[in-house]
Scaffold this active site. Sequence first.
Site: not given
Length: 429
Positions: A159, A192-194, A196, A220
Amino acid sequence: MAVALGWAVAALVLAEGAGALDNGLARTPPMGWLHWERFLCTTDCANTPHACVSEQLFMQMADLLAADGWKDVGYEYVCIDDCWMAPSRDGGDRLQPDPERFPHGIRQLADYVHSKGLKLGIYGDVGNKTCAGYPGSYGHYDLDAQTFADWGVDLLKFDGCYHGTLDLLAEGYKNMSLALNKTGRSIVYSCEWPFYMLPVQKPNYTEVKQYCNHWRNFADVFDAWISIKSILDWTASHQDSIVDVAGPGGWNDPDMLVIGNFGLSWDQQVTQMALWAIMAAPLFMSNDLRQINPQAKRLLQNKEVIAINQDPLGKQGYRITKDNNFELWERPLTGRAYAVAVVNRHEIGGPQLFTFATSILGNGLACNPACSIQQILPTSEDYGLHNWVSFLKVKVNPTGTVLLKAAVIEELPEEKLAPKSKKLSLDTL
Ligand SMILES: *[C@@H]1O[C@H](CO)[C@@H](O)[C@H](O)[C@H]1NC(C)=O
Ligand SMILES: *[C@@H]1O[C@H](CO)[C@@H](O)[C@H](O)[C@H]1NC(C)=O
Ligand SMILES: *[C@@H]1O[C@H](CO)[C@@H](O)[C@H](O)[C@H]1NC(C)=O
Ligand SMILES: *[C@@H]1O[C@H](CO)[C@@H](O)[C@H](O)[C@H]1NC(C)=O
């Protein structure tokens, strides 16, 4: 001709595979179960023993995945999300599970999951804390990767809460990817890089794919139609930048399947299943396998839908048109077949008919010269043969979807072709 085309397709697949994270994993979208949407951060085992995030929950899900046909259709990863950790690291700076909820430790849980022929997923965070406030991996990427590998973990959901600057976010995701590689253990890396990054900057998906096996772009999922439709709307409106990058080894992740819970009607559950197949999405259910109704179970275990999701060509589908609250999506499959989804976005009234020309499918190639069309969802039905000037009429419930598969017929039996006519007429077949 057919042989030449086959080689062209193979070359394309290789070219795409070349840009993916080189760990040999996720050649098709991973499938499994993930606790978050259904069980959240439930830590009170005294008052909610059946819902708390504990080794018992994951062992029970592993038992059921193996016993109730889930594993047989492809659901393989039993995944832990946030809230498994103790509030602090151990004396050697290693992450440790909550001692009350995971008294036997993660290593033993992994052994148990493996004994069922399944794999174990775990959760961490690129920043100083996880989203729920447990220890983050910042400054400990190598140690945490090694800890996960030592425990026998097979997938890491990483995350991005408390990530600091965008530079630290990118460095953190890359460093963890390299750290996982250095352990020598095959570990699927879910990012979840993209997600954020997107509020500030357009992600470089080519780069994301070099480091991650799948990646979240959007908020989510939750147990409601508004959530499902917002994910579909986001995906369709960004398809020009996200569809082409997906392929063997790297996938866009629209988040968990919430089928079998409380918030979606039957038709909306069909829509989620059908569109997650079209989107080549990782299929992680978040539901309670101890009590799931038979209809939801049949939908989640539908082999023809799963075959579309897992199609080896590995091309993500896209929306072709949106017209009077109807959406038409398609996904190219192996053997020049196409999966086609007709979504009725009306939220009022009854079933409605949607008519479209087969020539719109596959850029005119899906039914050229002819194709056979099967309905897969909501029920299995044979639509028979069509040609490239046919029109299809499908009836779809509000917020529901009809999922079809069109298989091209390249060579018709001689007797079915009108020998002296240049124009094929299949209406009489
Ligand atoms: C690590 O990366 C190398 C080179 O990219 C690759 O050949 C190897 O299979 C990877 N190992 C693991 C465990 O992912
Ligand atoms: C984590 O905390 C330390 C100490 O406060 C700080 O130097 C570092 O930048 C933080 N890292 C992130 C990713 O926010
Ligand atoms: C990532 O690794 C590089 C090379 O070891 C290091 O210089 C950098 O500080 C690391 N970044 C983070 C955020 O850990
Ligand atoms: C995106 O990343 C790739 C691979 O790292 C790089 O070759 C390319 O130049 C980057 N594109 C942009 C627009 O920065």
